[in-house]
Every structure is written in C-alpha cells, then in structure tokens.
Design a protein around this motif. Structure first.
Motif, PDB file in Angstrom:
ATOM      1  N   MET A   1      30.167   6.482  47.845  1.00 48.12           N
ATOM      2  CA  MET A   1      30.273   6.804  46.445  1.00 48.12           C
ATOM      3  C   MET A   1      29.847   8.247  46.214  1.00 48.12           C
ATOM      4  O   MET A   1      28.963   8.762  46.891  1.00 48.12           O
ATOM      5  CB  MET A   1      29.379   5.892  45.618  1.00 48.12           C
ATOM      6  N   ASN A   2      30.431   8.851  45.241  1.00 45.30           N
ATOM      7  CA  ASN A   2      30.127  10.222  44.878  1.00 45.30           C
ATOM      8  C   ASN A   2      28.765  10.269  44.164  1.00 45.30           C
ATOM      9  O   ASN A   2      28.484   9.434  43.309  1.00 45.30           O
ATOM     10  CB  ASN A   2      31.238  10.732  43.955  1.00 45.30           C
ATOM     11  N   PRO A   3      27.904  11.247  44.493  1.00 46.02           N
ATOM     12  CA  PRO A   3      26.598  11.329  43.819  1.00 46.02           C
ATOM     13  C   PRO A   3      26.702  11.537  42.308  1.00 46.02           C
ATOM     14  O   PRO A   3      25.797  11.156  41.561  1.00 46.02           O
ATOM     15  CB  PRO A   3      25.925  12.530  44.473  1.00 46.02           C
ATOM     16  N   VAL A   4      27.796  12.102  41.854  1.00 44.35           N
ATOM     17  CA  VAL A   4      27.978  12.315  40.415  1.00 44.35           C
ATOM     18  C   VAL A   4      28.045  10.974  39.687  1.00 44.35           C
ATOM     19  O   VAL A   4      27.562  10.845  38.559  1.00 44.35           O
ATOM     20  CB  VAL A   4      29.235  13.175  40.161  1.00 44.35           C
ATOM     21  N   ASN A   5      28.598   9.962  40.336  1.00 37.87           N
ATOM     22  CA  ASN A   5      28.653   8.629  39.727  1.00 37.87           C
ATOM     23  C   ASN A   5      27.242   8.081  39.480  1.00 37.87           C
ATOM     24  O   ASN A   5      26.997   7.426  38.470  1.00 37.87           O
ATOM     25  CB  ASN A   5      29.443   7.672  40.610  1.00 37.87           C
ATOM     26  N   TYR A   6      26.335   8.351  40.417  1.00 38.64           N
ATOM     27  CA  TYR A   6      24.956   7.919  40.227  1.00 38.64           C
ATOM     28  C   TYR A   6      24.301   8.664  39.064  1.00 38.64           C
ATOM     29  O   TYR A   6      23.481   8.099  38.343  1.00 38.64           O
ATOM     30  CB  TYR A   6      24.147   8.128  41.503  1.00 38.64           C
ATOM     31  N   TYR A   8      25.914   9.745  36.427  1.00 38.56           N
ATOM     32  CA  TYR A   8      26.460   9.108  35.221  1.00 38.56           C
ATOM     33  C   TYR A   8      25.726   7.804  34.923  1.00 38.56           C
ATOM     34  O   TYR A   8      25.425   7.500  33.761  1.00 38.56           O
ATOM     35  CB  TYR A   8      27.960   8.841  35.364  1.00 38.56           C
ATOM     36  N   VAL A  47      18.925  11.213  43.419  1.00 37.36           N
ATOM     37  CA  VAL A  47      20.280  11.743  43.616  1.00 37.36           C
ATOM     38  C   VAL A  47      20.238  13.246  43.846  1.00 37.36           C
ATOM     39  O   VAL A  47      20.888  13.763  44.765  1.00 37.36           O
ATOM     40  CB  VAL A  47      21.183  11.396  42.411  1.00 37.36           C
ATOM     41  N   ARG A  50      18.908  13.943  47.239  1.00 37.45           N
ATOM     42  CA  ARG A  50      19.920  13.647  48.255  1.00 37.45           C
ATOM     43  C   ARG A  50      20.997  14.736  48.311  1.00 37.45           C
ATOM     44  O   ARG A  50      21.461  15.100  49.382  1.00 37.45           O
ATOM     45  CB  ARG A  50      20.537  12.304  47.902  1.00 37.45           C
ATOM     46  N   MET A  51      21.365  15.257  47.130  1.00 39.44           N
ATOM     47  CA  MET A  51      22.390  16.292  47.077  1.00 39.44           C
ATOM     48  C   MET A  51      21.908  17.595  47.716  1.00 39.44           C
ATOM     49  O   MET A  51      22.692  18.301  48.351  1.00 39.44           O
ATOM     50  CB  MET A  51      22.807  16.548  45.622  1.00 39.44           C
TER      51      MET A  51
END
Length: 99
Positions: A1-6, A8, A47, A50-51
């Motif tokens: 999953m994309n970190p941006v989803n987390y 959001y 997040v 992690r990024m």
C-alpha cells in the motif's frame, strides 16, 4: 500500500475524533475521541518515519502512547469521580466539581 493512503486514514481518524470532541457531551465518548485523535497522530508519525527511513517518528509514537496511558488513568479517575458525585457522565456537569 502507498504511504499516502495511511496519511489519508490518519487524517480521517483525526477528523472523526475532533468531531466527536466538539459535538458529544458524554465524558466517556469525548475521552475515547481524544484517544482516537492520539492514535491518528501516532499513525502519521509512524508513516512519516517509514517514508524517511529513520526511527524518530516511531520513538515519538511510543512516547505518545506512554502519555496516552497516563491520560487514561487520570481521565478515568476524573470521570469516575464525576459520576459518583453527579450520577451523570455529562461534560456540562464537570464545572460543578468545584469545592
């Protein structure tokens, strides 16, 4: 999953918690909404950690969990005291706890 989803998801959880704090009058529900907001912040910290590939955000999230645990102890003691004296867990009755 994309970190941006987390991110959001964290924003959505924080918004739900803030809405609950502003709208609800029951102290226990307000208390749970504050905890939801803290968990949303923890998710955002992890997040971003992690990024960027370091552990700083995870360490901050750990300390936030420690503060949240202390908040649970103090907050529940206040809510129990309020309920014992007023037989209600309404936030509006909290101002009546003055000596």
């Amino acid at each position: 999953m994309n970190p941006v989803n987390y991110l959001y998801l964290a924003a959505l959880l924080f918004t739900i918690g803030a809405t609950g704090v502003l709208i609800r009058r029951n102290a226990i529900v307000v208390f749970m909404c504050v905890e939801l907001m803290l968990n949303a912040c923890n998710l955002a910290f992890v997040v971003f950690s992690r990024m960027h590939g370091n552990l700083d955000g995870q360490i901050i999230a750990f300390f936030t969990m420690v503060v949240a645990a202390a908040e649970v102890v103090v907050g529940l003691a206040i809510i129990v005291s309020l309920f014992r004296t007023r037989h209600s867990a309404s936030v509006d009755d909290a101002s009546l706890m003055k000596l």
